[in-house]
Design a protein around this motif. Structure first.
Motif, PDB file in Angstrom:
ATOM      1  N   MET A   1       0.982  -6.695   1.613  1.00  0.00           N
ATOM      2  CA  MET A   1       1.742  -6.559   2.849  1.00  0.00           C
ATOM      3  C   MET A   1       3.205  -6.231   2.546  1.00  0.00           C
ATOM      4  O   MET A   1       3.777  -5.293   3.100  1.00  0.00           O
ATOM      5  CB  MET A   1       1.661  -7.840   3.669  1.00  0.00           C
ATOM      6  N   ALA A   2       3.814  -6.995   1.648  1.00  0.00           N
ATOM      7  CA  ALA A   2       5.223  -6.788   1.323  1.00  0.00           C
ATOM      8  C   ALA A   2       5.444  -5.418   0.693  1.00  0.00           C
ATOM      9  O   ALA A   2       6.381  -4.701   1.052  1.00  0.00           O
ATOM     10  CB  ALA A   2       5.712  -7.891   0.388  1.00  0.00           C
ATOM     11  N   ARG A   3       4.596  -5.048  -0.232  1.00  0.00           N
ATOM     12  CA  ARG A   3       4.718  -3.733  -0.875  1.00  0.00           C
ATOM     13  C   ARG A   3       4.521  -2.605   0.129  1.00  0.00           C
ATOM     14  O   ARG A   3       5.199  -1.582   0.071  1.00  0.00           O
ATOM     15  CB  ARG A   3       3.719  -3.594  -2.018  1.00  0.00           C
ATOM     16  N   ALA A   4       3.589  -2.790   1.047  1.00  0.00           N
ATOM     17  CA  ALA A   4       3.336  -1.765   2.057  1.00  0.00           C
ATOM     18  C   ALA A   4       4.527  -1.637   3.004  1.00  0.00           C
ATOM     19  O   ALA A   4       4.936  -0.523   3.339  1.00  0.00           O
ATOM     20  CB  ALA A   4       2.071  -2.106   2.838  1.00  0.00           C
ATOM     21  N   ILE A   5       5.096  -2.763   3.428  1.00  0.00           N
ATOM     22  CA  ILE A   5       6.239  -2.709   4.344  1.00  0.00           C
ATOM     23  C   ILE A   5       7.418  -1.997   3.698  1.00  0.00           C
ATOM     24  O   ILE A   5       8.040  -1.122   4.302  1.00  0.00           O
ATOM     25  CB  ILE A   5       6.647  -4.121   4.808  1.00  0.00           C
ATOM     26  N   LEU A   6       7.731  -2.349   2.459  1.00  0.00           N
ATOM     27  CA  LEU A   6       8.880  -1.756   1.776  1.00  0.00           C
ATOM     28  C   LEU A   6       8.546  -0.454   1.058  1.00  0.00           C
ATOM     29  O   LEU A   6       9.423   0.159   0.467  1.00  0.00           O
ATOM     30  CB  LEU A   6       9.472  -2.753   0.776  1.00  0.00           C
ATOM     31  N   ARG A   7       7.266  -0.060   1.109  1.00  0.00           N
ATOM     32  CA  ARG A   7       6.786   1.149   0.426  1.00  0.00           C
ATOM     33  C   ARG A   7       7.280   1.159  -1.024  1.00  0.00           C
ATOM     34  O   ARG A   7       7.904   2.094  -1.492  1.00  0.00           O
ATOM     35  CB  ARG A   7       7.230   2.395   1.180  1.00  0.00           C
ATOM     36  N   LEU A   8       6.956   0.071  -1.715  1.00  0.00           N
ATOM     37  CA  LEU A   8       7.426  -0.085  -3.088  1.00  0.00           C
ATOM     38  C   LEU A   8       6.656   0.737  -4.100  1.00  0.00           C
ATOM     39  O   LEU A   8       7.033   0.797  -5.249  1.00  0.00           O
ATOM     40  CB  LEU A   8       7.378  -1.568  -3.489  1.00  0.00           C
ATOM     41  N   SER A   9       5.595   1.337  -3.695  1.00  0.00           N
ATOM     42  CA  SER A   9       4.824   2.162  -4.612  1.00  0.00           C
ATOM     43  C   SER A   9       4.651   3.547  -4.010  1.00  0.00           C
ATOM     44  O   SER A   9       4.443   3.693  -2.809  1.00  0.00           O
ATOM     45  CB  SER A   9       3.450   1.539  -4.859  1.00  0.00           C
ATOM     46  N   THR A  10       4.740   4.536  -4.848  1.00  0.00           N
ATOM     47  CA  THR A  10       4.492   5.902  -4.369  1.00  0.00           C
ATOM     48  C   THR A  10       2.993   6.188  -4.338  1.00  0.00           C
ATOM     49  O   THR A  10       2.573   7.185  -3.799  1.00  0.00           O
ATOM     50  CB  THR A  10       5.188   6.935  -5.266  1.00  0.00           C
ATOM     51  N   SER A  11       2.213   5.282  -4.908  1.00  0.00           N
ATOM     52  CA  SER A  11       0.769   5.468  -4.927  1.00  0.00           C
ATOM     53  C   SER A  11       0.195   5.390  -3.514  1.00  0.00           C
ATOM     54  O   SER A  11       0.522   4.482  -2.751  1.00  0.00           O
ATOM     55  CB  SER A  11       0.115   4.393  -5.794  1.00  0.00           C
ATOM     56  N   ARG A  12      -0.640   6.321  -3.168  1.00  0.00           N
ATOM     57  CA  ARG A  12      -1.263   6.303  -1.838  1.00  0.00           C
ATOM     58  C   ARG A  12      -2.154   5.081  -1.677  1.00  0.00           C
ATOM     59  O   ARG A  12      -2.452   4.657  -0.576  1.00  0.00           O
ATOM     60  CB  ARG A  12      -2.040   7.578  -1.587  1.00  0.00           C
ATOM     61  N   HIS A  13      -2.525   4.457  -2.785  1.00  0.00           N
ATOM     62  CA  HIS A  13      -3.396   3.276  -2.729  1.00  0.00           C
ATOM     63  C   HIS A  13      -2.680   2.048  -2.166  1.00  0.00           C
ATOM     64  O   HIS A  13      -3.324   1.099  -1.756  1.00  0.00           O
ATOM     65  CB  HIS A  13      -3.966   2.957  -4.114  1.00  0.00           C
ATOM     66  N   VAL A  14      -1.347   2.053  -2.188  1.00  0.00           N
ATOM     67  CA  VAL A  14      -0.599   0.899  -1.703  1.00  0.00           C
ATOM     68  C   VAL A  14      -0.008   1.168  -0.314  1.00  0.00           C
ATOM     69  O   VAL A  14       0.437   0.271   0.352  1.00  0.00           O
ATOM     70  CB  VAL A  14       0.512   0.514  -2.705  1.00  0.00           C
ATOM     71  N   GLN A  15      -0.034   2.413   0.126  1.00  0.00           N
ATOM     72  CA  GLN A  15       0.516   2.756   1.433  1.00  0.00           C
ATOM     73  C   GLN A  15      -0.427   2.307   2.544  1.00  0.00           C
ATOM     74  O   GLN A  15      -1.648   2.342   2.378  1.00  0.00           O
ATOM     75  CB  GLN A  15       0.754   4.266   1.540  1.00  0.00           C
ATOM     76  N   PRO A  16       0.116   1.904   3.686  1.00  0.00           N
ATOM     77  CA  PRO A  16      -0.747   1.529   4.814  1.00  0.00           C
ATOM     78  C   PRO A  16      -1.596   2.712   5.266  1.00  0.00           C
ATOM     79  O   PRO A  16      -1.143   3.851   5.242  1.00  0.00           O
ATOM     80  CB  PRO A  16       0.247   1.141   5.910  1.00  0.00           C
TER      81      PRO A  16
END
Length: 141
Positions: A64-79
């Motif tokens: 949730m936190a990584r998705a909110i802050l978009r901490l990864s450029t990987s599409r796997h972590v994006q909402p």
């Protein structure tokens, strides 16, 4: 004995002004393959509030936190669905440069294992100084 005087009803309290929403997360979903980690997750955080997220291991807190802050450029972590607004910025549509500015100047995130983010042999002062100086180095969009 005389009857007690009737009391006038108290005036209705003046409603407090509504605080401004700083973060609005609406119906965010995220799956890893067939495993849905977040489903229609929503929250609103108002100016002056703090947010603490608690949950079992594997419940999706870090995702949730990584998705909110978009901490990864990987599409796997994006909402995979939803909307995230931070102080008027639509984080799901923000450029990498804009996200970098927001992360360096406006947000903070401490994961559940701060030992991986902080240097154990170093006093906390240098960590705080580094965070305080980061906005000066942030690129402008």
């Amino acid at each position: 004995m005389q009857p007690a005087p009737a009391l006038a009803p108290a005036p209705a309290p003046t409603p407090a002004p509504k605080a401004e929403a700083v973060l609005t997360v609406s119906n965010v979903s995220k799956s890893f393959g067939d495993h849905q980690v977040l489903k229609d997750f929503s929250l609103t955080l108002y100016r002056g509030e703090n947010l603490v997220v608690l949950g079992r291991s594997g419940s999706g807190k870090s995702v949730m936190a990584r998705a909110i802050l978009r901490l990864s450029t990987s599409r796997h972590v994006q909402p995979s669905a939803g909307r995230i607004l931070y102080d008027g910025d639509d984080l799901l549509k923000a450029s990498s440069a804009r996200l970098r500015v927001l992360r360096c100047t406006r947000t903070a995130l401490i994961f559940q294992q701060p030992i991986t983010s902080l240097t154990p042999g170093c006093p906390i002062g240098p960590h705080i100084r580094q965070a305080a100086q980061s906005p000066r180095r942030a690129p402008t969009p």
